[in-house]
Design a protein around this motif. Structure first.
Motif, PDB file in Angstrom:
ATOM      1  N   GLN A  84      81.065  41.351  68.203  1.00 31.35           N
ATOM      2  CA  GLN A  84      80.983  40.139  67.047  1.00 31.35           C
ATOM      3  C   GLN A  84      79.667  39.725  66.950  1.00 31.35           C
ATOM      4  N   ASN A  85      78.614  39.607  67.912  1.00 27.16           N
ATOM      5  CA  ASN A  85      77.272  39.587  67.542  1.00 27.16           C
ATOM      6  C   ASN A  85      76.697  40.689  66.746  1.00 27.16           C
ATOM      7  N   ALA A  86      76.843  41.853  66.925  1.00 27.39           N
ATOM      8  CA  ALA A  86      76.150  42.866  66.418  1.00 27.39           C
ATOM      9  C   ALA A  86      76.571  42.954  64.775  1.00 27.39           C
ATOM     10  N   ALA A  87      77.829  42.695  64.572  1.00 25.35           N
ATOM     11  CA  ALA A  87      78.422  42.642  63.158  1.00 25.35           C
ATOM     12  C   ALA A  87      77.662  41.353  62.503  1.00 25.35           C
ATOM     13  N   THR A  88      77.582  40.217  63.070  1.00 20.82           N
ATOM     14  CA  THR A  88      76.741  39.205  62.397  1.00 20.82           C
ATOM     15  C   THR A  88      75.521  39.605  62.061  1.00 20.82           C
ATOM     16  N   VAL A 142      82.764  45.906  57.914  1.00 15.49           N
ATOM     17  CA  VAL A 142      83.927  46.916  58.370  1.00 15.49           C
ATOM     18  C   VAL A 142      85.176  45.790  59.218  1.00 15.49           C
ATOM     19  N   MET A 143      84.689  44.713  59.497  1.00 11.40           N
ATOM     20  CA  MET A 143      85.581  43.733  60.010  1.00 11.40           C
ATOM     21  C   MET A 143      86.095  42.692  59.220  1.00 11.40           C
ATOM     22  N   SER A 144      87.262  42.345  59.027  1.00 13.54           N
ATOM     23  CA  SER A 144      87.663  41.108  58.383  1.00 13.54           C
ATOM     24  C   SER A 144      87.879  39.936  59.273  1.00 13.54           C
ATOM     25  N   VAL A 145      88.097  38.732  58.739  1.00 15.24           N
ATOM     26  CA  VAL A 145      87.937  37.507  59.583  1.00 15.24           C
ATOM     27  C   VAL A 145      88.853  37.553  60.702  1.00 15.24           C
ATOM     28  N   ALA A 146      89.888  38.484  60.579  1.00 17.13           N
ATOM     29  CA  ALA A 146      91.093  38.402  61.642  1.00 17.13           C
ATOM     30  C   ALA A 146      90.455  39.199  62.967  1.00 17.13           C
ATOM     31  N   THR A 147      89.695  40.047  62.766  1.00 11.34           N
ATOM     32  CA  THR A 147      89.027  41.160  63.991  1.00 11.34           C
ATOM     33  C   THR A 147      88.577  40.631  64.853  1.00 11.34           C
TER      34      THR A 147
END
Length: 451
Positions: free
Chosen positions: A220-224, A206-211
């Motif tokens: 950030q860690n959770a998304a990774t 749900v997050m782009s590289v700009a997010t």
């Protein structure tokens, strides 16, 4: 070839797996017994008779006797010539002892440590050896895990005969067999057996590289972690983020994505709406909401949500790619192509943009062009099951039913809880006149998502 193994041999091989140094080359073999479908993170291959390790790539040929090693916070999927697809968890090491394509012959895997899920629908025999528990399998779906001094097999479909030197028992769907070192296997019933493979599911981004610069390190860690299938660790990071900021819209957006992947559509919609309420200007929150709305068959609402997202963040390539997907689902091919082209212009390396271009071409009966786009999407992100779905459909459209069905099986292996993928696979089995496998896949799809 002898098929007996000793406990001493197990520990010798395990030590070799753990201490061998990485290498640069892999020995060739006359006949490949498999290939990688997906590689995420650190995945290596050690050739039979060698001590060096080579970094695995999608084009890596797997040979009999090769050992596969999947590292921390990594995962992979392998397609074998016996029509089995293995979804391999982090910290796993296994050897392809004897992989045979014939239905009447037995294939053998040695699993030293870690876990894998096997998915196969062609009748065959497979034997899995571990230090504490062995399994003889015929045409089934199951999960095998080897941990410190114990092993467990859980059957999702089919039947497995679990055994060791102390005893044996028959394991049926919804049951597990567990054996500790030196003890006979014990059976237990599993309430939600498919929850055991949450590590192998696909959690859409749900997050782009700009997010990332706009969210906390925990988010950030959770998304990774979600991109690697580490859902329990991701939940812990999300909870930590909410403890620091109870009004974190990004945290609720990630919670919604997890719920979508687990087919908890009501929770997904609730969390996604909360994400948008807390972060009304966030495209990520709206992307999460679009997934929740799609899961609840609210396609027009999902498209409108994404129209708002690209209006607020016109440089967000992921939002444009998602908008293209929804346009395509609603039959708006011209709008879908325009949104996809916009996403490509913003971020050419985003796999989902190539995926949308592929489905747009497929809808216009340009199967060869669609195949090229799907192959590019897979090269950019081999963990995403949707390009595999598209590639399978493109091949089937070109008359390659068996090859296309194999890609659909690979897609299911990459996201085994996805009802849509199960339904398409059932359709392919129907076209192959392979009842009752076709009906079974439709039943699984309904069980996963009644909608």
């Amino acid at each position: 070839m002898t098929r007996k193994r000793t406990i001493t041999g197990w520990f010798t091989v395990t030590a070799l797996v753990l201490v061998a140094l990485p290498g640069l080359v892999q020995a060739a073999c006359d006949t490949s017994v498999g290939k990688f479908v997906s590689i995420t993170g650190s995945v290596d291959v050690q050739s039979t008779g060698g001590s060096a390790w080579a970094t695995a790539k999608l084009e890596t040929r797997l040979c009999e006797g090769d050992t596969i090693r999947v590292g921390e916070r990594s995962r992979a999927a392998v397609s074998l010539i016996n029509n089995a697809v293995l979804r391999i968890d982090q910290n796993t090491a296994m050897r392809l002892i004897d992989i045979t394509p014939q239905d009447e012959e037995q294939s053998i895997l040695d699993v030293f440590t870690g876990a894998f899920q096997s998915f196969s629908r062609k009748p065959k025999f497979l034997r899995v050896n571990t230090p504490y528990l062995n399994g003889s399998v015929e045409g089934t779906e199951f999960v095998f895990r080897v941990e410190d001094e114990e092993a467990t097999i859980t059957v999702l479909e089919g039947v497995v005969l679990a055994s060791n030197n102390q005893g044996e028992l028959r394991v049926e769907p919804g049951e597990s067999a567990q054996a500790a070192k030196g003890q006979a296997p014990q059976k237990r019933v599993v309430v939600k057996p498919r929850d055991l493979v949450q590590w192998g599911l696909y959690y859409p981004p749900v997050m782009s590289v700009a997010t990332p610069g706009d969210v906390s390190p925990a988010i950030q860690n959770a998304a990774t972690l979600l991109s690697l299938g580490r859902v329990d660790e991701a939940r812990a990071e999300i909870d930590a983020a909410l403890q620091k900021d109870a009004k974190s819209g990004a945290a609720y957006a990630l919670r919604a994505v997890i719920a979508v992947a687990l087919n908890d559509n009501e929770t997904a919609l609730s969390d996604a709406r909360r994400a948008v309420e807390l972060s009304p200007g966030s495209a990520s929150a709206k992307i999460a909401l679009s997934y929740a709305q799609q899961a609840n068959l609210e396609l027009a609402a999902a498209r409108d949500t994404l129209l708002q997202a690209v209006d607020q963040e016109p440089e967000n390539a992921l939002a444009w790619a998602r908008l293209a997907e929804l346009h395509l689902m609603l039959g708006n091919r011209r709008e879908a192509s325009a949104a996809a082209e916009r996403a490509v212009a913003l971020e050419p390396g985003l796999s989902r943009t190539q995926n949308v271009l592929g489905f747009a071409a497929l809808a216009e009966i340009r199967a060869a062009q669609a195949q090229v786009a799907f192959e590019q999407a897979i090269a950019l992100d081999s963990d995403d099951p949707m390009p595999r779905l598209g590639l399978g459909l493109a091949k089937i459209r070109q008359g390659q039913l068996e090859e296309g069905r194999a890609d659909l099986e690979a897609a299911v292996a990459l996201d085994s809880n996805n009802a849509l993928l199960r339904a398409y696979l059932g359709k392919a089995y129907f076209e192959e006149k392979r009842g009752p496998l076709d009906a079974r896949q439709f039943d699984v799809a309904k069980d996963l998502d009644p909608l």
